[in-house]
Design a protein around this motif. Structure first.
Motif, PDB file in Angstrom:
ATOM      1  N   GLY A 125      32.581  47.912 106.402  1.00 52.26           N
ATOM      2  CA  GLY A 125      33.561  46.679 106.199  1.00 52.26           C
ATOM      3  C   GLY A 125      35.049  46.871 105.882  1.00 52.26           C
ATOM      4  N   VAL A 126      34.903  47.685 105.156  1.00 56.65           N
ATOM      5  CA  VAL A 126      36.446  48.039 104.385  1.00 56.65           C
ATOM      6  C   VAL A 126      36.868  48.849 105.500  1.00 56.65           C
ATOM      7  CG1 VAL A 126      37.666  49.559 102.818  1.00 56.65           C
ATOM      8  CG2 VAL A 126      35.893  47.935 101.969  1.00 56.65           C
ATOM      9  N   TYR A 127      36.301  49.743 106.249  1.00 53.09           N
ATOM     10  CA  TYR A 127      36.964  50.782 107.288  1.00 53.09           C
ATOM     11  C   TYR A 127      37.314  49.714 108.248  1.00 53.09           C
ATOM     12  CZ  TYR A 127      37.226  53.929 111.081  1.00 53.09           C
ATOM     13  OH  TYR A 127      37.760  54.773 112.328  1.00 53.09           O
ATOM     14  N   LEU A 128      36.585  48.735 108.707  1.00 56.43           N
ATOM     15  CA  LEU A 128      36.924  47.818 109.767  1.00 56.43           C
ATOM     16  C   LEU A 128      37.963  47.185 109.481  1.00 56.43           C
ATOM     17  CD1 LEU A 128      35.358  47.238 112.488  1.00 56.43           C
ATOM     18  CD2 LEU A 128      34.139  45.515 111.399  1.00 56.43           C
ATOM     19  N   PHE A 129      38.124  46.766 108.089  1.00 55.21           N
ATOM     20  CA  PHE A 129      39.207  45.862 107.858  1.00 55.21           C
ATOM     21  C   PHE A 129      40.291  46.729 107.940  1.00 55.21           C
ATOM     22  CE2 PHE A 129      41.856  44.231 104.374  1.00 55.21           C
ATOM     23  CZ  PHE A 129      42.461  43.157 104.698  1.00 55.21           C
ATOM     24  N   VAL A 130      40.496  47.701 107.552  1.00 51.70           N
ATOM     25  CA  VAL A 130      41.658  48.636 107.618  1.00 51.70           C
ATOM     26  C   VAL A 130      42.089  48.898 108.903  1.00 51.70           C
ATOM     27  CG1 VAL A 130      42.624  51.025 107.215  1.00 51.70           C
ATOM     28  CG2 VAL A 130      41.461  49.900 105.349  1.00 51.70           C
ATOM     29  N   VAL A 131      41.283  49.205 109.937  1.00 54.24           N
ATOM     30  CA  VAL A 131      41.360  49.229 111.293  1.00 54.24           C
ATOM     31  C   VAL A 131      41.980  48.309 111.858  1.00 54.24           C
ATOM     32  CG1 VAL A 131      40.446  49.725 113.792  1.00 54.24           C
ATOM     33  CG2 VAL A 131      39.727  51.115 111.676  1.00 54.24           C
ATOM     34  N   TRP A 132      41.592  47.054 111.735  1.00 52.83           N
ATOM     35  CA  TRP A 132      42.246  45.886 112.135  1.00 52.83           C
ATOM     36  C   TRP A 132      43.555  45.556 111.638  1.00 52.83           C
ATOM     37  CZ3 TRP A 132      41.327  44.373 117.089  1.00 52.83           C
ATOM     38  CH2 TRP A 132      40.060  45.159 117.566  1.00 52.83           C
ATOM     39  N   LEU A 133      43.563  45.780 110.248  1.00 59.19           N
ATOM     40  CA  LEU A 133      45.082  45.525 109.543  1.00 59.19           C
ATOM     41  C   LEU A 133      45.879  46.586 110.241  1.00 59.19           C
ATOM     42  CD1 LEU A 133      46.011  43.873 107.208  1.00 59.19           C
ATOM     43  CD2 LEU A 133      45.737  45.949 105.824  1.00 59.19           C
ATOM     44  N   VAL A 134      45.834  47.557 110.580  1.00 60.30           N
ATOM     45  CA  VAL A 134      46.736  48.528 111.123  1.00 60.30           C
ATOM     46  C   VAL A 134      47.007  48.074 112.478  1.00 60.30           C
ATOM     47  CG1 VAL A 134      46.974  50.738 112.274  1.00 60.30           C
ATOM     48  CG2 VAL A 134      46.320  50.691 109.757  1.00 60.30           C
ATOM     49  N   PHE A 135      45.982  47.430 113.340  1.00 56.75           N
ATOM     50  CA  PHE A 135      46.416  46.933 114.734  1.00 56.75           C
ATOM     51  C   PHE A 135      47.001  45.843 114.356  1.00 56.75           C
ATOM     52  CE2 PHE A 135      45.011  43.518 117.679  1.00 56.75           C
ATOM     53  CZ  PHE A 135      45.127  43.975 118.576  1.00 56.75           C
ATOM     54  N   VAL A 136      46.995  44.696 113.557  1.00 58.22           N
ATOM     55  CA  VAL A 136      47.968  43.748 113.359  1.00 58.22           C
ATOM     56  C   VAL A 136      49.458  44.290 113.086  1.00 58.22           C
ATOM     57  CG1 VAL A 136      48.411  41.727 111.934  1.00 58.22           C
ATOM     58  CG2 VAL A 136      46.209  42.000 112.833  1.00 58.22           C
ATOM     59  N   GLY A 137      49.359  45.303 112.097  1.00 64.06           N
ATOM     60  CA  GLY A 137      50.580  45.939 111.917  1.00 64.06           C
ATOM     61  C   GLY A 137      51.325  46.530 113.269  1.00 64.06           C
ATOM     62  N   ALA A 138      50.679  47.078 113.749  1.00 66.85           N
ATOM     63  CA  ALA A 138      51.194  47.736 115.129  1.00 66.85           C
ATOM     64  C   ALA A 138      51.715  46.635 116.153  1.00 66.85           C
ATOM     65  CB  ALA A 138      50.240  48.590 115.798  1.00 66.85           C
ATOM     66  N   LEU A 139      50.809  45.538 116.192  1.00 67.87           N
ATOM     67  CA  LEU A 139      51.490  44.528 117.210  1.00 67.87           C
ATOM     68  C   LEU A 139      52.930  43.881 116.607  1.00 67.87           C
ATOM     69  CD1 LEU A 139      48.157  42.130 117.690  1.00 67.87           C
ATOM     70  CD2 LEU A 139      49.368  43.739 119.039  1.00 67.87           C
ATOM     71  N   ARG A 140      53.038  44.045 115.495  1.00 66.23           N
ATOM     72  CA  ARG A 140      54.304  43.239 115.001  1.00 66.23           C
ATOM     73  C   ARG A 140      55.498  44.282 115.277  1.00 66.23           C
ATOM     74  NH1 ARG A 140      53.900  39.247 110.732  1.00 66.23           N
ATOM     75  NH2 ARG A 140      51.698  38.767 110.709  1.00 66.23           N
ATOM     76  N   THR A 141      55.233  45.653 115.582  1.00 61.29           N
ATOM     77  CA  THR A 141      56.301  46.611 115.832  1.00 61.29           C
ATOM     78  C   THR A 141      56.611  46.552 117.255  1.00 61.29           C
ATOM     79  OG1 THR A 141      54.661  48.372 116.150  1.00 61.29           O
ATOM     80  CG2 THR A 141      55.731  48.060 113.848  1.00 61.29           C
ATOM     81  N   PRO A 142      57.746  46.673 117.538  1.00 61.98           N
ATOM     82  CA  PRO A 142      58.057  46.995 118.959  1.00 61.98           C
ATOM     83  C   PRO A 142      57.810  48.366 119.890  1.00 61.98           C
ATOM     84  CG  PRO A 142      60.076  47.216 117.928  1.00 61.98           C
ATOM     85  CD  PRO A 142      58.978  46.662 116.851  1.00 61.98           C
TER      86      PRO A 142
END
Length: 92
Positions: free
Chosen positions: A10-27
Motif C-alpha cells: 500500500g505504501v509503495y502504491l501510494f508513492v507510485v501514484w503520488l509521483v504520477f500526480v507530481g509528474a502530471l503537474r510538470t510540463p
C-alpha cells in the motif's frame, strides 16, 4: 506477515501514484512534443510500476487466508476427534 506485506504494498502504491500526480503537474520536456503523449507515457509507467504492488498485496492476502484455513482445519480435526470419542463404542 500478511499485514506487513499489505502495508508495504500500500505504501509503495501510494508513492507510485503520488509521483504520477507530481509528474502530471510538470510540463512535458520539449523533446517529446505534446503534453498528451508525455502524460500517457507517465500513466503507463505508473500502471507498470503498480503491478508489483498488486502482486505483493495478493501474496499477503494468500498468506493470511492460508493461516486462517490452517486454523479452521485444526479446529475441525479437534472437533471430529471429540465427536468420535463420544460416539464410538468404548471397548469394554
Amino acid at each position: 506477515m500478511a499485514t506487513f506485506l499489505k502495508v508495504v504494498s500500500g505504501v509503495y502504491l501510494f508513492v507510485v501514484w503520488l509521483v504520477f500526480v507530481g509528474a502530471l503537474r510538470t510540463p512535458a520536456p520539449p523533446t517529446i512534443g505534446s503534453d498528451l503523449l508525455f502524460h500517457l507515457g507517465v500513466f503507463l509507467a505508473a500502471v507498470c510500476f503498480s503491478i508489483p504492488a498488486v502482486i505483493l498485496f495478493a501474496f499477503g492476502q494468500m498468506v493470511g487466508e492460508l493461516r486462517s484455513i490452517r486454523h479452521y482445519s485444526r479446529q475441525q480435526a479437534e472437533h471430529l476427534k471429540a465427536m468420535r470419542a463420544y460416539y464410538e463404542p468404548h471397548g469394554g
